[in-house]
Design an enzyme around this catalytic site. Structure first.
Site, PDB file in Angstrom:
ATOM      1  N   ALA A  66       0.868  -1.169   0.000  1.00  0.00           N
ATOM      2  CA  ALA A  66       0.000   0.000   0.000  1.00  0.00           C
ATOM      3  C   ALA A  66       0.908   1.223   0.000  1.00  0.00           C
ATOM      4  O   ALA A  66       2.055   1.151   0.447  1.00  0.00           O
ATOM      5  CB  ALA A  66      -0.876  -0.014   1.242  1.00  0.00           C
ATOM      6  N   GLY A 113       0.437  -4.864   0.937  1.00  0.00           N
ATOM      7  CA  GLY A 113      -0.745  -4.886   0.055  1.00  0.00           C
ATOM      8  C   GLY A 113      -0.480  -5.623  -1.254  1.00  0.00           C
ATOM      9  O   GLY A 113      -1.409  -6.170  -1.859  1.00  0.00           O
ATOM     10  N   GLU A 116      -0.855  -9.165  -0.455  1.00  0.00           N
ATOM     11  CA  GLU A 116      -2.294  -9.409  -0.245  1.00  0.00           C
ATOM     12  C   GLU A 116      -3.047  -9.465  -1.575  1.00  0.00           C
ATOM     13  O   GLU A 116      -3.985 -10.246  -1.730  1.00  0.00           O
ATOM     14  CB  GLU A 116      -2.870  -8.309   0.655  1.00  0.00           C
ATOM     15  CG  GLU A 116      -2.288  -8.382   2.063  1.00  0.00           C
ATOM     16  CD  GLU A 116      -2.733  -7.237   2.952  1.00  0.00           C
ATOM     17  OE1 GLU A 116      -2.309  -6.093   2.695  1.00  0.00           O
ATOM     18  OE2 GLU A 116      -3.519  -7.474   3.894  1.00  0.00           O
ATOM     19  N   GLU A 136       4.076  -5.183   7.504  1.00  0.00           N
ATOM     20  CA  GLU A 136       3.312  -4.119   8.156  1.00  0.00           C
ATOM     21  C   GLU A 136       3.752  -3.838   9.594  1.00  0.00           C
ATOM     22  O   GLU A 136       3.746  -2.691  10.042  1.00  0.00           O
ATOM     23  CB  GLU A 136       1.807  -4.436   8.126  1.00  0.00           C
ATOM     24  CG  GLU A 136       1.153  -4.210   6.777  1.00  0.00           C
ATOM     25  CD  GLU A 136       1.247  -5.415   5.844  1.00  0.00           C
ATOM     26  OE1 GLU A 136       2.005  -6.360   6.152  1.00  0.00           O
ATOM     27  OE2 GLU A 136       0.556  -5.401   4.806  1.00  0.00           O
TER      28      GLU A 136
HETATM   29  N1  COA Z   1       4.617   3.097  -0.681  1.00  0.00           N
HETATM   30  C1  COA Z   1       5.044   4.231  -1.249  1.00  0.00           C
HETATM   31  N2  COA Z   1       6.194   4.338  -1.938  1.00  0.00           N
HETATM   32  C2  COA Z   1       6.940   3.232  -2.047  1.00  0.00           C
HETATM   33  C3  COA Z   1       6.574   2.004  -1.479  1.00  0.00           C
HETATM   34  C4  COA Z   1       5.344   1.955  -0.767  1.00  0.00           C
HETATM   35  N3  COA Z   1       4.879   0.830  -0.216  1.00  0.00           N
HETATM   36  N4  COA Z   1       7.530   1.087  -1.759  1.00  0.00           N
HETATM   37  C5  COA Z   1       8.468   1.726  -2.478  1.00  0.00           C
HETATM   38  N5  COA Z   1       8.117   3.022  -2.653  1.00  0.00           N
HETATM   39  C6  COA Z   1       8.857   4.069  -3.376  1.00  0.00           C
HETATM   40  C7  COA Z   1      10.042   4.573  -2.579  1.00  0.00           C
HETATM   41  O1  COA Z   1       9.643   5.568  -1.631  1.00  0.00           O
HETATM   42  C8  COA Z   1      10.912   5.145  -3.677  1.00  0.00           C
HETATM   43  O2  COA Z   1      10.358   6.386  -4.068  1.00  0.00           O
HETATM   44  P1  COA Z   1      11.326   7.665  -4.340  1.00  0.00           P
HETATM   45  O3  COA Z   1      12.233   7.233  -5.464  1.00  0.00           O
HETATM   46  O4  COA Z   1      10.381   8.748  -4.716  1.00  0.00           O
HETATM   47  O5  COA Z   1      12.067   7.893  -3.059  1.00  0.00           O
HETATM   48  C9  COA Z   1      10.682   4.180  -4.830  1.00  0.00           C
HETATM   49  O6  COA Z   1       9.441   3.529  -4.547  1.00  0.00           O
HETATM   50  C10 COA Z   1      11.763   3.141  -4.956  1.00  0.00           C
HETATM   51  O7  COA Z   1      11.866   2.459  -3.699  1.00  0.00           O
HETATM   52  P2  COA Z   1      13.259   2.303  -2.896  1.00  0.00           P
HETATM   53  O8  COA Z   1      12.912   2.103  -1.459  1.00  0.00           O
HETATM   54  O9  COA Z   1      14.177   3.419  -3.232  1.00  0.00           O
HETATM   55  O10 COA Z   1      13.805   0.941  -3.530  1.00  0.00           O
HETATM   56  P3  COA Z   1      14.830  -0.089  -2.854  1.00  0.00           P
HETATM   57  O11 COA Z   1      15.239  -1.010  -3.945  1.00  0.00           O
HETATM   58  O12 COA Z   1      15.880   0.612  -2.087  1.00  0.00           O
HETATM   59  O13 COA Z   1      13.951  -0.909  -1.781  1.00  0.00           O
HETATM   60  C11 COA Z   1      11.967  -2.089  -1.029  1.00  0.00           C
HETATM   61  C12 COA Z   1      12.873  -1.718  -2.224  1.00  0.00           C
HETATM   62  C13 COA Z   1      10.752  -2.825  -1.583  1.00  0.00           C
HETATM   63  C14 COA Z   1      12.749  -2.979  -0.059  1.00  0.00           C
HETATM   64  C15 COA Z   1      11.542  -0.792  -0.304  1.00  0.00           C
HETATM   65  O14 COA Z   1      11.026   0.119  -1.273  1.00  0.00           O
HETATM   66  C16 COA Z   1      10.484  -0.983   0.756  1.00  0.00           C
HETATM   67  O15 COA Z   1      10.765  -1.481   1.831  1.00  0.00           O
HETATM   68  N6  COA Z   1       9.225  -0.578   0.443  1.00  0.00           N
HETATM   69  C17 COA Z   1       8.137  -0.613   1.388  1.00  0.00           C
HETATM   70  C18 COA Z   1       7.621  -2.016   1.570  1.00  0.00           C
HETATM   71  C19 COA Z   1       6.532  -2.046   2.614  1.00  0.00           C
HETATM   72  O16 COA Z   1       6.732  -1.824   3.784  1.00  0.00           O
HETATM   73  N7  COA Z   1       5.321  -2.347   2.136  1.00  0.00           N
HETATM   74  C20 COA Z   1       4.186  -2.508   2.980  1.00  0.00           C
HETATM   75  C21 COA Z   1       3.396  -1.292   3.042  1.00  0.00           C
HETATM   76  S1  COA Z   1       1.973  -1.562   4.052  1.00  0.00           S
END
Ligand code: COA
Length: 262
Positions: A66, A113, A116, A136
């Site tokens: 999400a 999400g 999910e 989460e």
């Molecule tokens: N919501 C909003 N933005 C998200 C996102 C999310 N769930 N997951 C990734 N993004 C965005 C990042 O903020 C980043 O945006 P930016 O370039 O404007 O800063 C872009 O996507 C790329 O992500 P980044 O974190 O730089 O990539 P990474 O390769 O370093 O890491 C992940 C990848 C998936 C490990 C990391 O993005 C992450 O942990 N995301 C969240 C996962 C999460 O907790 N999801 C559950 C949400 S309830």
């Protein structure tokens, strides 16, 4: 059909729904969820669509969760947060209740999400470099789009507790081992392998597919006896279809069946 955050393409009886926000790793904001709801309704209503594939744009992610920026907007507001969860749950339930098989083609991160969304599909394929999880708790919340319920039903409560309480990311092989992923492919074979699996379903009787899906979906909360009663009803309904006669006749005549879905 044209959307802001999705690609929707129908080809050969299959609607492919691609979440298309690669710069945000396909995170699900409100607009994307609304568009998904619309796309699932369109796929359900379209007789030319007999199966759905859900995937994500780009090399890196299926869906990374999400949209965390939007989640922050409901911090401190229990009612608004519950509304958000109910909205996402409703969208994913539409997918689950499509009446046509859906396959999540997990081509990278499927987190929160995104995981999910994959769990709401009928089946899941993944590339060996995919990573799945429900992180989460790392954000101080729990899964809100049906994950705590579906993961426990698909892989059992032990796996659901492990995934939800640790918030860890799991490799595709581990997800396959515990039954979250049905079939695993090398990254460059994911698309072909998934399409092949979908095709193998498309040549089967569409009514039988629907009844088979419904028997599992509606049966998984019932006890064995009630579930068998449900199975009996679907078995009876399947036996009055033209497809049943065609399937049996084709077998006896040593030819391929031609099902018409009635
Ligand atoms: N919501 C909003 N933005 C998200 C996102 C999310 N769930 N997951 C990734 N993004 C965005 C990042 O903020 C980043 O945006 P930016 O370039 O404007 O800063 C872009 O996507 C790329 O992500 P980044 O974190 O730089 O990539 P990474 O390769 O370093 O890491 C992940 C990848 C998936 C490990 C990391 O993005 C992450 O942990 N995301 C969240 C996962 C999460 O907790 N999801 C559950 C949400 S309830």
């Amino acid at each position: 059909m044209s959307y802001g955050n999705l690609l929707y393409v129908v080809d050969g009886g299959v609607a492919t729904v691609t979440v298309n926000r690669p710069d945000k790793l396909n995170a699900l904001n409100h607009q994307t969820l609304s568009e998904l709801a619309h796309a699932f309704d369109a796929a359900k209503a379209d007789d030319a669509v007999r199966a759905v594939v859900v995937t994500g744009s780009g090399e890196k992610a299926f869906v990374a969760g999400a949209d965390i920026g939007e989640l922050l907007e409901v911090a401190g507001q229990a009612e608004k947060a519950a509304e958000l969860a109910a909205f996402g749950q409703g969208v994913f339930r539409r997918l689950e209740e499509l009446g046509k098989p859906s396959v999540a083609m997990v081509n990278g991160f499927a987190l929160g999400g995104g995981c999910e969304l994959a769990l709401a599909c009928t089946l899941r394929t993944a590339s060996t470099n995919a990573r799945l999880g429900l992180p989460e708790v790392s954000l101080g919340i729990i899964p809100g789009y049906g994950g705590s319920q579906r993961l426990a039903r698909i892989a059992g409560p032990g796996v659901a507790r492990e995934w939800i309480l640790t918030g860890d990311m799991f490799g595709a092989e581990e997800a396959h081992r515990v039954g979250v992923i049905n079939r695993l492919f090398a990254p460059d074979e994911l698309e072909e392998g998934t399409r092949k699996m979908v095709k193998s379903m498309l040549v089967k009787g569409p009514v039988a597919l629907r009844f088979g899906m419904e028997a599992v979906l509606r049966g998984w909360d019932l006890d064995q006896a009630a579930g068998e009663q449900l199975e009996t009803e679907y078995f009876g309904k399947a036996s009055i279809t033209e497809d049943m006669r065609e399937g049996m006749a084709a077998f006896l005549e040593k030819r391929k069946p031609e099902f018409h879905g009635r």
